[in-house]
Design a protein around this motif. Structure first.
Motif, PDB file in Angstrom:
ATOM      1  N   ALA A  65     -28.415  -2.276 -14.552  1.00  0.00           N
ATOM      2  CA  ALA A  65     -29.884  -2.686 -14.163  1.00  0.00           C
ATOM      3  C   ALA A  65     -30.559  -1.384 -14.043  1.00  0.00           C
ATOM      4  O   ALA A  65     -30.063  -0.361 -13.549  1.00  0.00           O
ATOM      5  N   PRO A  66     -31.995  -1.388 -14.216  1.00  0.00           N
ATOM      6  CA  PRO A  66     -32.652  -0.089 -14.041  1.00  0.00           C
ATOM      7  C   PRO A  66     -33.048  -0.087 -12.309  1.00  0.00           C
ATOM      8  O   PRO A  66     -33.371  -0.946 -11.865  1.00  0.00           O
ATOM      9  N   LEU A  67     -32.946   1.267 -11.977  1.00  0.00           N
ATOM     10  CA  LEU A  67     -33.057   1.168 -10.474  1.00  0.00           C
ATOM     11  C   LEU A  67     -33.577   2.862 -10.327  1.00  0.00           C
ATOM     12  O   LEU A  67     -33.038   3.841 -10.905  1.00  0.00           O
ATOM     13  N   ASN A  68     -34.703   2.852  -9.816  1.00  0.00           N
ATOM     14  CA  ASN A  68     -35.169   4.570  -9.349  1.00  0.00           C
ATOM     15  C   ASN A  68     -34.817   4.709  -8.061  1.00  0.00           C
ATOM     16  O   ASN A  68     -35.008   4.106  -6.913  1.00  0.00           O
ATOM     17  N   LEU A  69     -33.941   5.719  -7.920  1.00  0.00           N
ATOM     18  CA  LEU A  69     -33.437   5.979  -6.366  1.00  0.00           C
ATOM     19  C   LEU A  69     -34.479   6.451  -5.458  1.00  0.00           C
ATOM     20  O   LEU A  69     -34.360   6.241  -4.248  1.00  0.00           O
ATOM     21  N   LEU A  70     -35.784   6.885  -5.968  1.00  0.00           N
ATOM     22  CA  LEU A  70     -36.712   6.987  -5.109  1.00  0.00           C
ATOM     23  C   LEU A  70     -37.477   5.986  -4.598  1.00  0.00           C
ATOM     24  O   LEU A  70     -38.095   6.080  -3.512  1.00  0.00           O
ATOM     25  N   SER A  71     -37.328   4.747  -5.300  1.00  0.00           N
ATOM     26  CA  SER A  71     -38.221   3.685  -5.009  1.00  0.00           C
ATOM     27  C   SER A  71     -38.038   3.079  -3.726  1.00  0.00           C
ATOM     28  O   SER A  71     -39.002   2.806  -3.014  1.00  0.00           O
ATOM     29  N   GLY A  72     -36.857   3.097  -3.247  1.00  0.00           N
ATOM     30  CA  GLY A  72     -36.454   2.455  -1.861  1.00  0.00           C
ATOM     31  C   GLY A  72     -36.283   1.197  -1.804  1.00  0.00           C
ATOM     32  O   GLY A  72     -36.079   0.732  -0.633  1.00  0.00           O
ATOM     33  N   GLY A  73     -36.773   0.149  -2.731  1.00  0.00           N
ATOM     34  CA  GLY A  73     -36.889  -1.085  -2.508  1.00  0.00           C
ATOM     35  C   GLY A  73     -35.396  -1.802  -3.034  1.00  0.00           C
ATOM     36  O   GLY A  73     -35.571  -3.066  -3.359  1.00  0.00           O
ATOM     37  N   TRP A  74     -34.468  -1.136  -2.373  1.00  0.00           N
ATOM     38  CA  TRP A  74     -33.163  -1.797  -3.045  1.00  0.00           C
ATOM     39  C   TRP A  74     -32.767  -2.806  -2.165  1.00  0.00           C
ATOM     40  O   TRP A  74     -32.974  -2.809  -0.971  1.00  0.00           O
ATOM     41  N   GLN A  75     -32.226  -4.036  -2.567  1.00  0.00           N
ATOM     42  CA  GLN A  75     -32.053  -5.177  -1.836  1.00  0.00           C
ATOM     43  C   GLN A  75     -30.493  -5.298  -2.156  1.00  0.00           C
ATOM     44  O   GLN A  75     -30.037  -5.603  -3.192  1.00  0.00           O
ATOM     45  N   VAL A  76     -29.637  -5.098  -1.079  1.00  0.00           N
ATOM     46  CA  VAL A  76     -28.071  -5.271  -1.120  1.00  0.00           C
ATOM     47  C   VAL A  76     -27.758  -6.308  -0.456  1.00  0.00           C
ATOM     48  O   VAL A  76     -27.611  -6.091   0.962  1.00  0.00           O
ATOM     49  N   PRO A  77     -27.437  -7.467  -0.612  1.00  0.00           N
ATOM     50  CA  PRO A  77     -26.887  -8.735   0.183  1.00  0.00           C
ATOM     51  C   PRO A  77     -25.899  -8.330   1.051  1.00  0.00           C
ATOM     52  O   PRO A  77     -25.627  -8.652   2.168  1.00  0.00           O
ATOM     53  N   ASP A  78     -24.784  -7.478   0.314  1.00  0.00           N
ATOM     54  CA  ASP A  78     -23.465  -7.338   1.184  1.00  0.00           C
ATOM     55  C   ASP A  78     -23.379  -5.654   1.288  1.00  0.00           C
ATOM     56  O   ASP A  78     -23.893  -4.903   0.538  1.00  0.00           O
TER      57      ASP A  78
END
Ligand SMILES: C[S@@+](CC[C@H](N)C(=O)[O-])C[C@H]1O[C@@H](n2cnc3c(N)ncnc32)[C@H](O)[C@@H]1O
Length: 296
Positions: A198-211
């Motif tokens: 999946a695409p993800l920018n480490l800078l964006s900070g909007g990560w959602q991690v359920p566990d």
């Protein structure tokens, strides 16, 4: 005599400074002042493709443009150097660490600068070889570069790139191409099915991690970030990693200079220190969207 290089497009130091500023703001990459030629060679392809007359016009267009040109800009400026089983000691460490954990619980891993896939596929091979195909784990592999991610999903590599693996391992996990595909190998489903890209920018900070996560691989990407960006990202890692989780960094990336959030427990292997609030102590995020932040 002028020492200006002959170029197809006009490109000034001011343009270069603008590029440095934009890529830093977007993805945190801190391009050194010696990268002026590299930037030209990477971006001139975009200018040619788009038919814009010079770098200034390209940058003006970029700042007006829809997100698809921003993505091309980022893709052009990332460096994707990687290899199967790069820093092989990390994979041995990972296996011996997981051996000590109780069997049966699903292990959650994140490879956050996965590039063209060699690193996450190496993780899968290490786990399957050590624990068998029934081993319960979930590996999410992300990168900000969508071209690199597409290559990772395709999972097709030059045989040259598999040199570090023995023949039995290659036969077990790759299909060799024939005819016009001679010299290439594709990952078998036994690998491909165990990684979610999946695409993800480490800078964006909007990560959602359920566990909370057991393992984070973040190797050879911090070298592109300044200390401030590294500190911000480490703080987020600290929140989403279990207290007995591990963070793997690149060979030249010491996290010890970035504060006291992580403790070294091996060659560029770290565990979180206890003092901050971490994910497992907070209310949970959106269950439906693990690590689903967009790259933009
Ligand atoms: C040199 S490669 C390292 C690949 C792999 N981790 C390894 O160690 O072999 C660096 C990767 O970091 C990615 N990257 C750079 N900035 C990023 C960001 N802000 N968010 C996510 N990935 C990023 C690049 O696209 C590139 O694929």
């Amino acid at each position: 005599m002028s020492n200006r290089k002959a170029r197809d497009f006009e490109y000034t130091e001011e343009d270069f400074e603008k590029v440095r500023q934009l890529i830093y703001q977007r993805v945190g990459i801190n391009l050194g002042p010696n990268k002026m030629e590299m930037v030209y060679s990477r971006l001139s392809r975009r200018l040619r493709t788009l038919g814009v007359p010079d770098m200034k016009a390209y940058l003006q267009r970029l700042e007006r443009a829809d997100s698809s040109e921003w993505q091309e800009f980022v893709n052009a400026l990332t460096t994707n150097l990687t290899a199967f089983f790069r820093e092989a000691h990390h994979f041995e460490y990972l296996v011996s660490h997981l051996r000590k954990k109780a069997r049966g619980q699903k292990v959650k891993l994140w490879c956050c600068a996965a590039s063209t896939g060699e690193e996450p596929y190496s993780i899968v091979i290490a786990l399957l070889d050590a624990f068998g195909t029934d081993y319960p784990f979930e590996l999410v592999a992300t990168d900000v570069d969508t071209n690199a991610l597409q290559a990772a999903r395709n999972g097709v590599y030059d045989l040259e790139r598999l040199k570090g693996m023995d023949d039995a391992m290659v036969a077990k996990y790759f299909m060799k191409g024939v005819g016009k595909n001679a010299g290439l190998a594709r990952v078998k489903n036994v690998l491909a099915d165990r990684v979610t890209f999946a695409p993800l920018n480490l800078l964006s900070g909007g990560w959602q991690v359920p566990d909370a996560l057991d393992i984070i691989f973040c190797r050879n990407v911090f070298i592109y970030f300044d200390k401030e960006t590294q500190g911000t990202i480490l703080q987020r890692f600290h929140r989403i990693l279990k207290s007995d989780g591990l963070l793997f960094a690149g060979h030249s990336e010491s996290l010890l200079t970035v504060g006291a959030m992580f403790q070294s427990i091996g060659r560029t292997v770290y565990k979180p220190t206890a003092q901050l609030v971490r994910h497992s102590d907070e209310s949970s995020g959106d269950e439906s969207a693990p690590l689903s932040a967009a790259a933009g």
